[in-house]
Design a protein around this motif. Structure first.
Motif, PDB file in Angstrom:
ATOM      1  N   ARG A  24       8.002  -3.281  -6.602  1.00  0.00           N
ATOM      2  CA  ARG A  24       8.273  -2.627  -5.130  1.00  0.00           C
ATOM      3  C   ARG A  24       9.691  -3.575  -4.713  1.00  0.00           C
ATOM      4  O   ARG A  24       9.834  -4.533  -4.656  1.00  0.00           O
ATOM      5  CB  ARG A  24       7.004  -3.021  -4.309  1.00  0.00           C
ATOM      6  CG  ARG A  24       6.072  -2.280  -4.704  1.00  0.00           C
ATOM      7  CD  ARG A  24       4.938  -2.710  -3.899  1.00  0.00           C
ATOM      8  NE  ARG A  24       5.013  -2.419  -2.387  1.00  0.00           N
ATOM      9  CZ  ARG A  24       4.177  -2.899  -1.599  1.00  0.00           C
ATOM     10  NH1 ARG A  24       3.038  -3.304  -1.808  1.00  0.00           N
ATOM     11  NH2 ARG A  24       4.328  -2.561  -0.253  1.00  0.00           N
TER      12      ARG A  24
ATOM     13  N   GLU B 200      11.664  -0.166  -0.279  1.00  0.00           N
ATOM     14  CA  GLU B 200      11.162   1.338   0.288  1.00  0.00           C
ATOM     15  C   GLU B 200      10.651   1.118   1.743  1.00  0.00           C
ATOM     16  O   GLU B 200       9.948   0.136   1.894  1.00  0.00           O
ATOM     17  CB  GLU B 200      10.270   1.839  -0.700  1.00  0.00           C
ATOM     18  CG  GLU B 200      10.703   2.124  -2.248  1.00  0.00           C
ATOM     19  CD  GLU B 200      10.350   0.835  -3.054  1.00  0.00           C
ATOM     20  OE1 GLU B 200       9.936  -0.270  -2.613  1.00  0.00           O
ATOM     21  OE2 GLU B 200      10.545   1.097  -4.241  1.00  0.00           O
TER      22      GLU B 200
ATOM     23  N   ASN C 287       5.307   6.773  -1.848  1.00  0.00           N
ATOM     24  CA  ASN C 287       6.260   5.660  -2.545  1.00  0.00           C
ATOM     25  C   ASN C 287       5.606   5.495  -3.786  1.00  0.00           C
ATOM     26  O   ASN C 287       6.031   5.348  -4.948  1.00  0.00           O
ATOM     27  CB  ASN C 287       6.644   4.517  -1.658  1.00  0.00           C
ATOM     28  CG  ASN C 287       7.649   4.874  -0.579  1.00  0.00           C
ATOM     29  OD1 ASN C 287       8.259   5.774  -0.509  1.00  0.00           O
ATOM     30  ND2 ASN C 287       7.650   4.089   0.454  1.00  0.00           N
TER      31      ASN C 287
ATOM     32  N   ASP D 185       5.301   8.384  -6.127  1.00  0.00           N
ATOM     33  CA  ASP D 185       6.676   8.751  -6.631  1.00  0.00           C
ATOM     34  C   ASP D 185       6.831   7.673  -7.947  1.00  0.00           C
ATOM     35  O   ASP D 185       7.497   8.013  -8.885  1.00  0.00           O
ATOM     36  CB  ASP D 185       7.742   8.558  -5.643  1.00  0.00           C
ATOM     37  CG  ASP D 185       7.790  10.005  -5.189  1.00  0.00           C
ATOM     38  OD1 ASP D 185       6.910  11.168  -5.344  1.00  0.00           O
ATOM     39  OD2 ASP D 185       8.418  10.358  -4.238  1.00  0.00           O
ATOM     40  N   ALA D 186       6.788   6.328  -7.415  1.00  0.00           N
ATOM     41  CA  ALA D 186       6.813   5.092  -8.248  1.00  0.00           C
ATOM     42  C   ALA D 186       6.372   5.396  -9.779  1.00  0.00           C
ATOM     43  O   ALA D 186       6.347   5.336 -10.929  1.00  0.00           O
ATOM     44  CB  ALA D 186       6.776   3.913  -7.869  1.00  0.00           C
TER      45      ALA D 186
END
Length: 411
Positions: free
Chosen positions: A90, A93, A100, A103-104
């Motif tokens: 991470r 973001e 998030n 999408d990751a």
């Protein structure tokens, strides 16, 4: 006499035959929950003779996630399947954590699939996910695209994603696992009513709503969506692409109903930028109003210009200036670039250099030329290959007109 329930594995295997019957290999995303664990076992049974690989994304959001990924790895290896844990590092973001993380997850899985030559990745979405998504999006006032059922397959993030379990219910899958003494993990977030999906899930249960009926409703909306897509594709048949820009015939666009015009502009914008998701509805409506009055407008990094009998769309120069250097030979998600020498990089030509390279000779508009890829050494401009072809540099668009028509159908 009560008949026993149909084996959900038969439905999943039939879907896999349709979606991946000709594929020599397939990836499976497995979180450890009941749905994805059932999918892993069903694909293992179905895919004899195929190369099947399993991956788990560790988002690092919960302290137990690393141990859960290791447990999935042991279960996969017990089936003779290789397993990889993909860790989300991470960064900074901001915004919705779950969006998030989603999408990751997709980006990590796509990179894993590409490294391992996997033509597709199977996901464990079920009929329950269909029903929950429909009600969640109803609550948000979504249009027909948001309310339509999840597709059995789609292309995004550079990979093909398969959903072979949409015809199976969550409870049926857990019953299937219990009958075979196959364990799975229960994610504690499934009890957290801070999440919209969990609140909707409990509302469905409390109201006694029929999951299968809700899933069928989403499928009916999908059929209507497909009809609109075919109409939009017909309206897009004369679109032309040239040097990374797109031209739509203004008459065909203007004669179409407003929903078709919206679909054309959304698909065109995504074609220009390569974005995985469409622009927000409010920004699209603003762009449609500007086009209707003959005004130039920007939309998510694309510049839209009504001109005579055409509507031209090209990359916004300011957005192109923000693009990073080439990734695997691709710049700004739009151009294949080759021929770079050591110490050289790709960046947008920019408005300051346009006049110096005699942009009018290229047939491009000034703003359009400013967004094209240029070769630089530090701050020194070496070449602008689209304006003036220069050896050894080769610049080719990632997308052609046929890609636009596919986006119109996919939207």
């Amino acid at each position: 006499m009560t008949l026993p329930p149909a084996d959900p594995a038969l439905r999943v295997h039939a879907a896999l035959d349709r979606l991946a019957g000709d594929m020599p290999a397939i990836g499976v995303a497995v979180s450890g929950g009941g749905d994805s664990v059932a999918l892993m076992h069903m694909i293992a049974d179905w895919g004899r003779g195929r190369r099947i690989m399993v991956a788990t994304v560790d988002h690092g959001i919960r302290p137990e996630s690393a141990a859960e990924a290791r447990q999935v790895g042991r279960a996969a290896r017990a089936l003779g399947l290789s397993h990889a844990t993909l860790v989300w590092q991470r960064g900074t973001e901001t915004g919705n954590l779950m969006a998030n993380a989603r999408d990751a997850r997709l980006r990590l899985l796509s990179g894993w699939a590409q490294r391992n030559d996997l033509p597709a990745i199977a996901l464990g979405h079920t009929a329950d996910d269909q029903a929950e998504t429909l009600l969640m999006r109803l609550g948000r006032g979504s249009g027909i695209d948001g309310l339509a059922s999840m597709a059995e397959w789609r292309d995004a993030f550079g990979s093909r994603w398969l959903r072979p379990m949409l015809g199976a219910g969550r409870q049926d899958l857990r019953d299937w696992l219990r009958m075979r003494n196959i364990p799975w993990l229960d994610d504690p977030s499934n009890d957290n009513e801070d999440f919209d999906r969990i609140r909707v899930r409990r509302a469905i249960s409390a109201m006694g709503l029929d999951i299968a009926a809700l899933a069928r409703a989403a499928n009916h909306i999908q059929e209507a969506r497909d009809a609109l897509s075919h109409y939009a594709a017909h309206a897009a048949r004369d679109a032309e692409a040239y040097n990374g820009s797109l031209t739509l015939p203004r008459r065909a666009y203007g004669d179409a109903p407003s929903e078709i015009r919206r679909r054309l502009i959304v698909a065109a914008c995504r074609w220009i930028t390569g974005a995985d998701y469409p622009p927000r509805r409010n920004t699209v409506l603003h762009a449609l109003n500007a086009i209707a009055t003959g005004h130039r407008v920007t939309l998510d990094g694309a510049l839209i210009e009504p001109a005579g009998d055409r509507i031209r769309l090209f990359r916004e120069a300011a957005a192109a200036l923000r693009a990073p250097d080439t990734q695997d030979g691709i710049w700004d998600n739009r151009w294949h670039v080759s021929g770079l020498k050591p110490g050289q990089h790709v960046a947008a030509l920019g408005m300051g250099e346009v006049a110096r390279v005699k942009w009018r000779l290229s047939g491009l508009a000034r703003d359009e030329a400013a967004a094209t890829p240029a070769i630089w050494e530090g701050d020194r401009l070496i070449a602008a290959p689209l304006i003036r072809p220069t050896a050894p540099y080769d610049v080719r668009p990632v997308r052609v007109a046929s890609h636009f028509r596919r986006l119109v159908m996919a939207h």
